[in-house]
Design an enzyme around this catalytic site. Structure first.
Site, mmCIF file in Angstrom:
data_model
loop_
_atom_site.group_PDB
_atom_site.id
_atom_site.type_symbol
_atom_site.label_atom_id
_atom_site.label_comp_id
_atom_site.label_asym_id
_atom_site.label_seq_id
_atom_site.Cartn_x
_atom_site.Cartn_y
_atom_site.Cartn_z
ATOM 1 N N GLU A 77 -4.857 -10.639 -36.085
ATOM 2 C CA GLU A 77 -3.984 -10.203 -34.977
ATOM 3 C C GLU A 77 -4.314 -11.037 -33.755
ATOM 4 O OE1 GLU A 77 -4.993 -6.206 -33.606
ATOM 5 O OE2 GLU A 77 -7.114 -6.570 -34.002
ATOM 6 N N LEU A 90 -6.178 -3.608 -34.942
ATOM 7 C CA LEU A 90 -5.723 -2.407 -34.251
ATOM 8 C C LEU A 90 -4.381 -1.998 -34.852
ATOM 9 C CD1 LEU A 90 -6.471 -0.564 -31.786
ATOM 10 C CD2 LEU A 90 -4.600 -1.731 -30.628
ATOM 11 N N LYS A 138 -9.814 1.558 -30.644
ATOM 12 C CA LYS A 138 -9.416 0.904 -29.393
ATOM 13 C C LYS A 138 -10.577 1.069 -28.410
ATOM 14 C CE LYS A 138 -5.098 0.157 -26.834
ATOM 15 N NZ LYS A 138 -5.015 -1.286 -26.940
ATOM 16 N N TYR A 158 -9.939 3.435 -25.031
ATOM 17 C CA TYR A 158 -8.848 3.384 -24.058
ATOM 18 C C TYR A 158 -7.492 3.384 -24.756
ATOM 19 C CZ TYR A 158 -7.927 -1.583 -25.021
ATOM 20 O OH TYR A 158 -7.573 -2.761 -25.617
HETATM 21 N N1 PLP Z 1 -4.044 -5.647 -31.239
HETATM 22 C C1 PLP Z 1 -4.897 -5.628 -30.201
HETATM 23 C C2 PLP Z 1 -6.245 -6.231 -30.369
HETATM 24 C C3 PLP Z 1 -4.522 -5.030 -28.978
HETATM 25 O O1 PLP Z 1 -5.385 -4.994 -27.952
HETATM 26 C C4 PLP Z 1 -3.218 -4.488 -28.860
HETATM 27 C C5 PLP Z 1 -2.769 -3.861 -27.617
HETATM 28 O O2 PLP Z 1 -3.430 -3.888 -26.615
HETATM 29 C C6 PLP Z 1 -2.354 -4.547 -29.962
HETATM 30 C C7 PLP Z 1 -2.800 -5.119 -31.143
HETATM 31 C C8 PLP Z 1 -0.966 -3.971 -29.885
HETATM 32 O O3 PLP Z 1 -1.011 -2.564 -29.937
HETATM 33 P P1 PLP Z 1 0.124 -1.666 -29.304
HETATM 34 O O4 PLP Z 1 1.408 -2.082 -29.933
HETATM 35 O O5 PLP Z 1 -0.249 -0.271 -29.670
HETATM 36 O O6 PLP Z 1 0.105 -1.923 -27.834
#
Ligand code: PLP
Length: 281
Positions: free
Chosen positions: A180, A204, A147, A33
């Site tokens: 994270e 991520l 993701k 996603y």
């Molecule tokens: N880490 C995780 C586990 C996430 O699910 C998300 C966003 O949903 C992020 C980091 C932040 O990513 P982004 O800045 O691309 O939204």
């Protein structure tokens, strides 16, 4: 203005959108996603989000049923039809619907869906005062850069945060390495240096994280992408979270311990101001 979905090639009111009970996303979490925000009709960092979607899909050997141009057209049309000023766009691609059996089904088309809703805003008060987070052991799999819709560890950890009265739970290994948040990346500021965990397979690769590193450098700060330990997190001058919907959010407490002087720090504020300029532009 109304919540909208794109399912089976058509736009429908979100409440009427349906997928099969045999969809492999539902049965196996066999899908990927993306979450994208459009400000005033303009999707922010769209090429970066679509490139990550492509990487996630390739990593689980899922052919995308639409190319980037087609997805872009669906996004633009969904933003137009839903009519929100700022739109939260959710894209999900699964390996399609087939009788439940683990191997990839033969000749089954992958399922592309999208939803369009109003982007929720973080309350001004929260943004100004900052948030508290808890830490929790990272029990996720080895490929968190994908993701994937398999988010049960994130769901459980986020619920734990809610029950503790915290905004987010931060995944930390049993050896004390910070990864994270459940829906965000994490940054630490120490002696005016900006530090965030590296782009390994354990996190991520956040689109906001990348933009923020650039904003920090543009603001004249040195940035470092290397291992962050729990001690460094607790002893930081400032801590902040980044993510597509939250943008940048200052952290003032970790596991009940006050970070720095207990308010959103000056470096966080300065970098966030740069990020807002990027959005406006
Ligand atoms: N880490 C995780 C586990 C996430 O699910 C998300 C966003 O949903 C992020 C980091 C932040 O990513 P982004 O800045 O691309 O939204």
């Amino acid at each position: 203005m109304s919540d909208l979905a794109y399912v089976e090639g058509k736009f429908v009111p979100l409440a009427e959108a349906k997928v099969s009970v045999e969809d492999r996303g539902f049965l196996f979490a066999d899908g990927v996603y993306e979450v994208i925000v459009a400000y005033n009709g303009c999707p922010f960092k769209l090429p970066e989000h679509l490139a990550r979607l492509q990487r996630s899909a390739a990593a689980i050997r899922l052919p995308l049923p639409k190319d980037a141009n087609q997805i872009q057209r669906i996004i633009q049309e969904g933003i137009r039809q839903s009519g929100f000023q700022n739109t939260k766009i959710y894209l999900q691609i699964t390996r399609g619907a087939a009788p439940r059996s683990h191997p990839f089904p033969a000749d089954v088309k992958s399922n592309f869906i999208a939803t369009f809703r109003a982007k929720g805003e973080v309350p001004q008060e929260t943004r100004k005062e900052g948030v508290s987070v808890i830490t929790t052991e990272d029990i996720r799999w080895a490929k968190c850069y994908i993701k994937s819709v398999a988010l049960l560890p994130n769901v459980l950890a986020n619920q734990k945060a809610v029950e503790a009265g915290a905004f987010e739970a931060v995944f930390v290994t049993s050896k004390g390495v910070v990864h994270e948040g459940t829906t965000s990346n994490i940054f630490v500021v120490k002696n005016e240096k900006v530090l965030t965990p590296p782009r390994t397979e354990k996190i991520l690769h956040g689109v906001t994280r990348e933009a923020l590193l650039q904003c920090a450098r543009d603001a004249g700060y040195e940035t470092f992408e290397h291992t962050v330990t729990i001690e460094e997190l607790l002893q930081a001058d400032e801590v902040f979270l980044t993510g597509t919907t939250i943008e940048v959010l200052g952290v003032v407490k970790v596991d009940g311990k006050t970070i720095g002087v207990g308010g959103v720090g000056p470096v966080t504020k300065q970098i966030y101001a740069r990020f807002r300029q990027l959005i406006e532009s």
